[in-house]
Write a protein that holds these residues in place. Structure first.
Motif, PDB file in Angstrom:
ATOM      1  N   ARG B  28       4.172  12.568  -5.639  1.00 57.24           N
ATOM      2  CA  ARG B  28       4.864  12.888  -6.659  1.00 57.24           C
ATOM      3  C   ARG B  28       4.262  13.691  -7.807  1.00 57.24           C
ATOM      4  O   ARG B  28       4.918  14.443  -8.647  1.00 57.24           O
ATOM      5  CB  ARG B  28       5.374  11.251  -7.476  1.00 57.24           C
ATOM      6  N   ASP B  29       3.100  13.161  -8.028  1.00 51.05           N
ATOM      7  CA  ASP B  29       2.313  13.924  -9.015  1.00 51.05           C
ATOM      8  C   ASP B  29       1.508  15.277  -8.767  1.00 51.05           C
ATOM      9  O   ASP B  29       0.753  15.757  -9.543  1.00 51.05           O
ATOM     10  CB  ASP B  29       0.942  12.798  -9.545  1.00 51.05           C
ATOM     11  N   MET B 116       1.835   3.754   0.157  1.00 47.81           N
ATOM     12  CA  MET B 116       2.150   2.335   0.072  1.00 47.81           C
ATOM     13  C   MET B 116       2.688   2.040  -1.487  1.00 47.81           C
ATOM     14  O   MET B 116       3.454   1.311  -1.840  1.00 47.81           O
ATOM     15  CB  MET B 116       0.953   1.413   0.046  1.00 47.81           C
ATOM     16  N   MET B 117       2.012   2.837  -2.461  1.00 43.25           N
ATOM     17  CA  MET B 117       2.230   2.602  -3.875  1.00 43.25           C
ATOM     18  C   MET B 117       3.532   3.389  -4.225  1.00 43.25           C
ATOM     19  O   MET B 117       4.131   2.810  -5.217  1.00 43.25           O
ATOM     20  CB  MET B 117       1.092   2.930  -4.762  1.00 43.25           C
ATOM     21  N   PRO B 119       6.031   5.138  -2.169  1.00 41.73           N
ATOM     22  CA  PRO B 119       6.862   5.249  -0.984  1.00 41.73           C
ATOM     23  C   PRO B 119       7.640   6.642  -0.983  1.00 41.73           C
ATOM     24  O   PRO B 119       8.357   7.105  -2.072  1.00 41.73           O
ATOM     25  CB  PRO B 119       7.648   4.237  -0.804  1.00 41.73           C
ATOM     26  N   LEU B 123       7.416   7.053   4.677  1.00 44.98           N
ATOM     27  CA  LEU B 123       6.731   5.602   4.801  1.00 44.98           C
ATOM     28  C   LEU B 123       7.287   4.602   5.905  1.00 44.98           C
ATOM     29  O   LEU B 123       6.325   3.900   6.539  1.00 44.98           O
ATOM     30  CB  LEU B 123       7.314   4.692   3.468  1.00 44.98           C
ATOM     31  N   ASP B 124       8.582   4.826   6.304  1.00 44.30           N
ATOM     32  CA  ASP B 124       9.057   4.011   7.474  1.00 44.30           C
ATOM     33  C   ASP B 124       8.178   4.321   8.666  1.00 44.30           C
ATOM     34  O   ASP B 124       7.597   3.737   9.589  1.00 44.30           O
ATOM     35  CB  ASP B 124      10.587   4.238   7.769  1.00 44.30           C
ATOM     36  N   LEU B 167      -7.105  -3.096  -0.863  1.00 43.38           N
ATOM     37  CA  LEU B 167      -6.214  -1.959  -1.346  1.00 43.38           C
ATOM     38  C   LEU B 167      -6.437  -2.259  -2.783  1.00 43.38           C
ATOM     39  O   LEU B 167      -6.006  -1.088  -3.808  1.00 43.38           O
ATOM     40  CB  LEU B 167      -4.928  -2.012  -0.942  1.00 43.38           C
ATOM     41  N   HIS B 168      -6.784  -3.384  -3.433  1.00 43.38           N
ATOM     42  CA  HIS B 168      -6.795  -3.700  -4.837  1.00 43.38           C
ATOM     43  C   HIS B 168      -7.869  -2.500  -5.581  1.00 43.38           C
ATOM     44  O   HIS B 168      -7.515  -2.070  -6.802  1.00 43.38           O
ATOM     45  CB  HIS B 168      -7.172  -4.785  -5.080  1.00 43.38           C
ATOM     46  N   TYR B 169      -8.785  -2.360  -4.548  1.00 37.77           N
ATOM     47  CA  TYR B 169      -9.901  -1.260  -5.299  1.00 37.77           C
ATOM     48  C   TYR B 169      -9.400  -0.198  -5.462  1.00 37.77           C
ATOM     49  O   TYR B 169      -9.954   0.968  -6.050  1.00 37.77           O
ATOM     50  CB  TYR B 169     -11.073  -1.268  -4.440  1.00 37.77           C
ATOM     51  N   HIS B 171      -5.590   0.773  -5.553  1.00 39.95           N
ATOM     52  CA  HIS B 171      -4.533   0.623  -6.409  1.00 39.95           C
ATOM     53  C   HIS B 171      -4.691   0.356  -7.819  1.00 39.95           C
ATOM     54  O   HIS B 171      -4.269   1.236  -8.767  1.00 39.95           O
ATOM     55  CB  HIS B 171      -3.484  -0.346  -5.955  1.00 39.95           C
ATOM     56  N   SER B 172      -5.871  -0.194  -8.259  1.00 41.79           N
ATOM     57  CA  SER B 172      -6.051  -0.820  -9.449  1.00 41.79           C
ATOM     58  C   SER B 172      -7.297  -0.418 -10.031  1.00 41.79           C
ATOM     59  O   SER B 172      -8.046  -0.763 -11.044  1.00 41.79           O
ATOM     60  CB  SER B 172      -5.921  -2.290  -9.700  1.00 41.79           C
ATOM     61  N   PRO B 174      -8.238   2.138 -12.022  1.00 41.68           N
ATOM     62  CA  PRO B 174      -8.543   2.422 -13.250  1.00 41.68           C
ATOM     63  C   PRO B 174      -8.785   1.125 -14.297  1.00 41.68           C
ATOM     64  O   PRO B 174      -9.575   1.155 -15.192  1.00 41.68           O
ATOM     65  CB  PRO B 174      -7.290   3.062 -13.882  1.00 41.68           C
ATOM     66  N   VAL B 175      -8.005  -0.020 -13.834  1.00 44.43           N
ATOM     67  CA  VAL B 175      -8.444  -1.094 -14.397  1.00 44.43           C
ATOM     68  C   VAL B 175      -9.623  -1.902 -14.158  1.00 44.43           C
ATOM     69  O   VAL B 175     -10.389  -2.286 -15.174  1.00 44.43           O
ATOM     70  CB  VAL B 175      -7.132  -2.238 -14.027  1.00 44.43           C
TER      71      VAL B 175
END
Lengths: 225, 225
Positions: B28-29, B116-117, B119, B123-124, B167-169, B171-172, B174-175
């Motif tokens: 998208r970006d 995954m974040m 789709p 994705l399918d 995946l948390h590392y 996806h998140s 920046p947090v």
DNA sequence: TTGACATTCAAACCTGTGTTTGAAAGTTTT
DNA sequence: AAAACTTTCAAACACAGGTTTGAATGTCAA
């Protein structure tokens, strides 16, 4: 008071609609037109009442926090008198509830989850005001479970592991739905998930204590072990 | 062969640039203009060589999979002769490597995480062709760790818990960077993370066996336990 | 060398999105 | 009742991003 009600109605309708759509789609994929359509307002109303899309978003975050604020205070107060196990379960249950529940009270959790994936200007404040307190709570639980020999790094890694499991169900939901359809939980079905994540995490965290004294010194398990 | 080289050069430059940018920013970006700029190509070149952005993306996914394909075969073959502990470590290490590593071989992992974040139409196919085989591998490891009494639900929940941590590392990130800067690992530093996630998950999974026979029957621990 | 085909290019096109504008309508104040 | 202020509205504006277009250029085949 017809004016005042009408005045509040349009602005509030926008807040409500925006809360819902932002929580569902995130900031980027939400259009001002969609919010206005859902609020039955003219597209210029966002600029009139909030200045621009970004400030509307900021107001929504604030509003959502208010809606969830009271509930959180009582949760935290109650949790302080409980065992770390129950506190952890409470934490996980609240966290997952914020992801799976419907309605205004759940916006905040969804907005936070969304913001983590797709940061906007609001992320910095959100981390300091919202994420860090939650992390502190989970750190406290983790320290109590591991014991006095817990290192800061250990605690933090565990915090991230617990949160990562919960957030995974939000961030990667389309994948999980396709991979394991029976794991696509609705708000009424999260007890299975709460139980699993709590149990999984408790076992892991508690094992940190014994591992710190033992296998850590030996460099961990090897193939030959 | 000047024509053929020139022909390959522009198309390949586009593939390379697109691989990199898509992996970094997601579909998208990523703008066609940015890809073309990085590839030193005209903006219409994407349409000329690939038809449209979407088909370029599909070709990038295919290409990235090729780049990572050979490495995965040898990993899987080697893993079959190892203990489940080592296999789990190998899995986590490879997974995190795909997230943190630089270069073409890591595109695939990053593209998958991105997909995954956010789709897309891809994705399918991605779930069936890429995610599911990985899930099967982790299921196999999990079953071996829990033992013959492992239920399908248990296994799947554990799979999701392990993958969610990794995946948390991504996806998140920046947090996590803001909350715990010392946990922002680069490619050279993931051994700490691999060790933690492996250990955390091993302890949790292995405890599933004993819990199945015991606390599960009693409905789990309570505050009074 | 010429014609056919391939590649490159800049500009135009089309659509979508957030914002601005100014008039019209509604409400409150003087 | 008129003036001042507020709210609503449709249209216009500005810009971004993907795609199309047709000319120019380059390459290959006859």
């Amino acid at each position: 008071m017809g004016l005042d009600e009408q005045h509040q109605t349009t602005r509030e309708r926008l807040l409500e609609a925006a809360g819902e759509v932002f929580a569902e789609k995130g900031y980027r994929d939400t259009t001002v037109r969609e919010i206005c359509q859902q609020a039955n307002a003219n597209v210029a109303a966002v600029n009139y009442y909030f200045g621009d899309k970004q400030r509307l978003y900021a107001d929504v975050l604030r509003y959502a926090h208010q809606c969830s604020g009271a509930a959180r205070q009582s949760e935290i107060a109650a949790a302080e008198r409980r065992s770390p196990e129950v506190r952890l379960q409470g934490f996980v249950e609240a966290f997952l509830g914020h992801i799976f529940n419907e309605g205004r009270a759940a916006w905040h959790g969804k907005l936070m989850a969304r913001e983590m994936m797709e940061p906007t200007q609001a992320l910095d404040a959100l981390v300091e005001e919202r994420v860090r307190p939650m992390a502190h709570e989970l750190e406290s639980i983790t320290r109590e479970l591991i014991g006095p020999e817990a290192t800061t790094e250990q605690v933090r890694l565990c915090v991230v592991s617990v949160v990562g499991q919960c957030l995974h169900y939000h961030h990667s939901r389309p994948v999980i739905c396709r991979l394991y359809p029976e794991l696509d939980f609705g708000a009424r079905d999260i007890t299975v998930l709460v139980r699993h994540i709590t149990r999984f995490s408790l076992s892991a965290i508690k094992s940190m204590a014994s591992l710190s004294d033992d296998a850590d010194r030996k460099g961990g398990w090897n193939e030959g072990q």
